[in-house]
Structure formats: structure tokens, C-alpha cells
Design a protein around this motif. Structure first.
Motif, PDB file in Angstrom:
ATOM      1  N   ARG A  67      10.689 -54.599 -41.206  1.00  0.00           N
ATOM      2  CA  ARG A  67      11.133 -55.793 -40.390  1.00  0.00           C
ATOM      3  C   ARG A  67      11.146 -55.869 -38.814  1.00  0.00           C
ATOM      4  N   PHE A  68      11.687 -54.443 -38.261  1.00  0.00           N
ATOM      5  CA  PHE A  68      11.693 -54.233 -37.146  1.00  0.00           C
ATOM      6  C   PHE A  68      10.771 -53.996 -36.220  1.00  0.00           C
ATOM      7  N   VAL A  91      16.145 -48.382 -48.096  1.00  0.00           N
ATOM      8  CA  VAL A  91      16.693 -49.333 -47.138  1.00  0.00           C
ATOM      9  C   VAL A  91      15.856 -49.292 -45.559  1.00  0.00           C
ATOM     10  N   ALA A 126      18.720 -58.675 -42.792  1.00  0.00           N
ATOM     11  CA  ALA A 126      17.967 -57.924 -43.848  1.00  0.00           C
ATOM     12  C   ALA A 126      18.677 -56.574 -44.430  1.00  0.00           C
ATOM     13  N   LEU A 127      19.400 -56.116 -43.451  1.00  0.00           N
ATOM     14  CA  LEU A 127      20.402 -54.908 -44.028  1.00  0.00           C
ATOM     15  C   LEU A 127      21.376 -55.221 -45.127  1.00  0.00           C
ATOM     16  N   PHE A 128      21.806 -56.303 -45.105  1.00  0.00           N
ATOM     17  CA  PHE A 128      22.790 -56.683 -46.385  1.00  0.00           C
ATOM     18  C   PHE A 128      21.768 -56.913 -47.397  1.00  0.00           C
ATOM     19  N   GLU A 129      20.825 -57.606 -47.437  1.00  0.00           N
ATOM     20  CA  GLU A 129      20.038 -57.958 -48.404  1.00  0.00           C
ATOM     21  C   GLU A 129      19.432 -56.593 -49.175  1.00  0.00           C
ATOM     22  N   PHE A 130      19.045 -55.642 -48.462  1.00  0.00           N
ATOM     23  CA  PHE A 130      18.446 -54.563 -48.801  1.00  0.00           C
ATOM     24  C   PHE A 130      19.706 -53.748 -49.545  1.00  0.00           C
ATOM     25  N   LEU A 131      20.722 -53.666 -48.863  1.00  0.00           N
ATOM     26  CA  LEU A 131      21.961 -52.879 -49.605  1.00  0.00           C
ATOM     27  C   LEU A 131      22.131 -53.662 -51.020  1.00  0.00           C
ATOM     28  N   MET A 151      18.708 -43.916 -51.537  1.00  0.00           N
ATOM     29  CA  MET A 151      19.217 -45.395 -51.481  1.00  0.00           C
ATOM     30  C   MET A 151      18.865 -45.723 -50.136  1.00  0.00           C
ATOM     31  N   LEU A 176      13.864 -51.830 -43.612  1.00  0.00           N
ATOM     32  CA  LEU A 176      14.155 -52.396 -42.225  1.00  0.00           C
ATOM     33  C   LEU A 176      13.370 -51.974 -41.399  1.00  0.00           C
ATOM     34  N   GLU A 209      20.045 -52.694 -53.579  1.00  0.00           N
ATOM     35  CA  GLU A 209      20.084 -51.224 -53.949  1.00  0.00           C
ATOM     36  C   GLU A 209      21.202 -51.245 -54.950  1.00  0.00           C
ATOM     37  N   ILE A 210      22.450 -51.993 -54.560  1.00  0.00           N
ATOM     38  CA  ILE A 210      23.756 -51.844 -55.352  1.00  0.00           C
ATOM     39  C   ILE A 210      23.295 -52.276 -56.681  1.00  0.00           C
ATOM     40  N   THR A 231      21.286 -51.885 -34.421  1.00  0.00           N
ATOM     41  CA  THR A 231      21.419 -52.938 -35.292  1.00  0.00           C
ATOM     42  C   THR A 231      22.132 -52.548 -36.702  1.00  0.00           C
ATOM     43  N   PHE A 237      28.085 -60.118 -57.248  1.00  0.00           N
ATOM     44  CA  PHE A 237      28.628 -59.636 -55.999  1.00  0.00           C
ATOM     45  C   PHE A 237      29.269 -60.894 -55.247  1.00  0.00           C
ATOM     46  N   LEU A 274      30.542 -52.262 -47.719  1.00  0.00           N
ATOM     47  CA  LEU A 274      29.265 -52.163 -48.605  1.00  0.00           C
ATOM     48  C   LEU A 274      29.180 -50.638 -48.870  1.00  0.00           C
ATOM     49  N   ILE A 289      28.202 -63.426 -43.407  1.00  0.00           N
ATOM     50  CA  ILE A 289      27.630 -62.752 -44.334  1.00  0.00           C
ATOM     51  C   ILE A 289      26.142 -63.048 -44.583  1.00  0.00           C
ATOM     52  N   GLN A 315      14.169 -64.224 -52.119  1.00  0.00           N
ATOM     53  CA  GLN A 315      13.196 -63.305 -52.335  1.00  0.00           C
ATOM     54  C   GLN A 315      12.364 -63.427 -53.554  1.00  0.00           C
ATOM     55  N   MET A 353      18.098 -59.532 -34.879  1.00  0.00           N
ATOM     56  CA  MET A 353      16.667 -58.931 -35.374  1.00  0.00           C
ATOM     57  C   MET A 353      16.591 -59.293 -36.790  1.00  0.00           C
ATOM     58  N   ALA A 354      17.069 -57.804 -37.336  1.00  0.00           N
ATOM     59  CA  ALA A 354      16.945 -57.952 -38.856  1.00  0.00           C
ATOM     60  C   ALA A 354      18.331 -57.529 -39.446  1.00  0.00           C
ATOM     61  N   ASP A 355      19.427 -57.975 -38.901  1.00  0.00           N
ATOM     62  CA  ASP A 355      20.576 -57.794 -39.298  1.00  0.00           C
ATOM     63  C   ASP A 355      20.997 -58.275 -40.709  1.00  0.00           C
ATOM     64  N   LEU A 357      31.034 -55.623 -42.561  1.00  0.00           N
ATOM     65  CA  LEU A 357      30.374 -55.799 -43.913  1.00  0.00           C
ATOM     66  C   LEU A 357      29.642 -54.555 -44.295  1.00  0.00           C
ATOM     67  N   LYS A 372      24.205 -65.477 -42.850  1.00  0.00           N
ATOM     68  CA  LYS A 372      23.662 -66.179 -41.748  1.00  0.00           C
ATOM     69  C   LYS A 372      23.482 -67.680 -41.827  1.00  0.00           C
TER      70      LYS A 372
END
Lengths: 161, 161
Positions: free
Chosen positions: A53-54, A46, B5-10, A42, A50, B13-14, A78, B124, A10, B79, B107, B1-3, A6, B81
Motif C-alpha cells: 500500500r505504501f 503484515v 490498513a494496519l488494523f485490517e491486516f492485524l 504474522m 503494508l 492475522e488474529i 505510520t 472482535f 492489538l 478505529i 475485502q 496513508m495506510a493507517d 489501537l 476511519k
């Protein structure tokens, strides 16, 4: 299953979008610089988000090296599903993080064939590192270097205030 | 942990990038439509790529409903969670997937305050679904509807060939 995919997909879309948008503009001279800095910015945001949160439930770090080790292990795992393979420092604020199979370069053929394409795919990650450090109170300059795909070195120079 | 969050932040940004790039152009009329379709197309390609990885070692699906169930459980979980909360169908090619706490809307404040911002953050994901289905041989039209944040309904209409 395909969690890591994923992020990789992206990231590819983001790079493609940034370069495509720029290609439709006229100022070709500035093109390359702008794209790299768009991607870096960008990544920076990010990375900032992140790390927040971490480190929410984390103890504080005892020094910069301790913090860099956290970045190489937990933070990197991660995002890229593996740790940094090698961390070096001159103990004067410069760190070199080496990833021998950097996730965002593994889709290229190994070797030197696509070497000149590499910077596109490193800018975001340089931003990630710089953003994470910035949120922990360290201003830095982060650059990346590839001599043989898919291995990659990130150099972090901490800026003394 | 914050997996997650990575997708959400990306994703944030997009969306921001696509809308910012468009804002610098002149044809404001087309703006909204173009942004949504740019985001939808990015989701489409990512959905295609992901489903290919997901179904690599999978048995084939016995019918469309079976496939939709897979999408609501495995695909969605990886995707976002969490699984889709409710799947409905009229057994004639229309499916409604309801997510009561859709990750990309959590959010925002709950309620109706930012309702008009929602379409930006759904395009998206509509593309993700359409791309996944397309790669499994089903052409579809996917739309999304929000009446109360952060809950969201995706309507999938399979196109008969």
C-alpha cells in the motif's frame, strides 16, 4: 487521538494469545522458539501487505540505502508514530536501526527489570521489517537487541543472492 | 496513508491465528463457539483500553443515547476511519448501529457469496463495543448481523442492573 493505542493494544493481545495457546500444549521445549516464529511470521505478512500500500504511488528507490531510509521514516512513522532515531550501515548490506523509545516497549518500566520479557515484544516487528523488505525484492535476516528499555536496535542483514 | 490498513491486516492475522490454533485441537464440536468467544474477548479488552484513552479528557455523558452517539462518531472513526451510518433506538435500552461499508468486510466480494464467513470477522468488533460500554458503566449484549456484504448491523442491548 488514540490511533497508536489501537495498534499497541492489538499487539499485546496477539502476544498474549500466541503464548497462551502454546502454554496449553505439551512440548514445552519447543515453546519459546515456536511462539517467536509465529509472531515473526504474522509480522512478515503484515509488513508485506503494508509496504504494498505504501509504495503504490512511490517512485522506485535508487539503492538499498534509499529504501532503508524510506523504511526508517515513512514506514516506521505510520506504524509506530515516530521515526527511527538512528540508521547505521557498513555499506556491505548490514543496517542497524535504533529506536530510542520503541512504542511496544514503552509500557514496561525503563531499565533492566523486564529485559527477559523483551523478545516476545520484538518478534512481530522484526517480521514487519523482513516482510516489507521481502516485498521490495530484498531477502534479509532481521534480529533485535535491547540493552536498556525502552530503547531497541534492529539489525538487518541483506542476503546476497 | 495506510493507517487503516494496519488494523485490517492485524485483524485478519488474529482471526487466522485463532481459527488455525483451534483446528489443531481435537474437540471440533466446540470449535466454532470457542473461536468466536476468544475473538470477542480480545475485542472486549481492546475496547476497554481504548475507551479509557478516548474519554480521558472528555466531559461525562448526559445519558445512554449521548454515549452511544459518541461511540458511533469518535470511537468508530478512530478505529474504522468512518462513522456509523445509522443509529436507531427503541428508547428502552436497545440500539442498532448500522455501518453500510464495514471496514472488516470490504475485502470480501459484495453480495451473499461469503456470507457464512462473516461471523468470524464480526466477533472482535462486537467485543470492542461491549468493552467500551462496560468501561463506561454499561453492561450489554452485543450481536452482529449481515444480510448483504459489506453492510453490517450491530445490535446493542443494555442490561438493566
Amino acid at each position: 487521538m488514540a490511533d497508536d493505542a489501537l495498534f499497541e493494544f492489538l499487539h499485546m493481545e496477539i502476544v498474549a494469545l500466541v503464548y497462551k495457546e502454546q502454554a496449553t500444549r505439551e512440548d514445552i521445549d519447543k515453546e519459546r522458539v515456536t511462539c517467536v516464529s509465529t509472531l515473526e511470521a504474522m509480522g512478515f505478512r503484515v509488513g508485506q501487505g503494508l509496504i504494498e500500500r505504501f509504495t503504490k504511488d512511490c517512485p522506485t528507490f535508487k539503492d538499498d540505502l534509499d529504501l532503508m531510509k524510506f523504511l526508517c521514516k515513512d514506514f516506521w512513522s505510520t506504524i509506530f508514530k515516530k521515526q527511527i532515531d538512528n540508521l547505521r550501515t557498513n555499506h556491505q548490506g548490514t543496517y542497524v536501526l535504533q529506536d530510542n523509545t520503541f512504542a511496544l516497549l514503552t509500557q514496561f518500566s525503563s531499565g533492566k527489570q523486564y529485559l527477559e520479557e523483551a523478545p516476545k515484544y520484538l518478534a512481530f516487528s522484526c517480521g514487519l521489517i523482513r516482510g516489507a523488505l521481502s516485498n521490495l525484492g530484498l531477502e534479509s535476516v532481521v534480529t533485535a537487541e535491547v540493552s536498556l528499555m525502552p530503547s531497541c536496535k534492529f539489525q538487518v542483514v541483506i542476503q546476497k543472492l
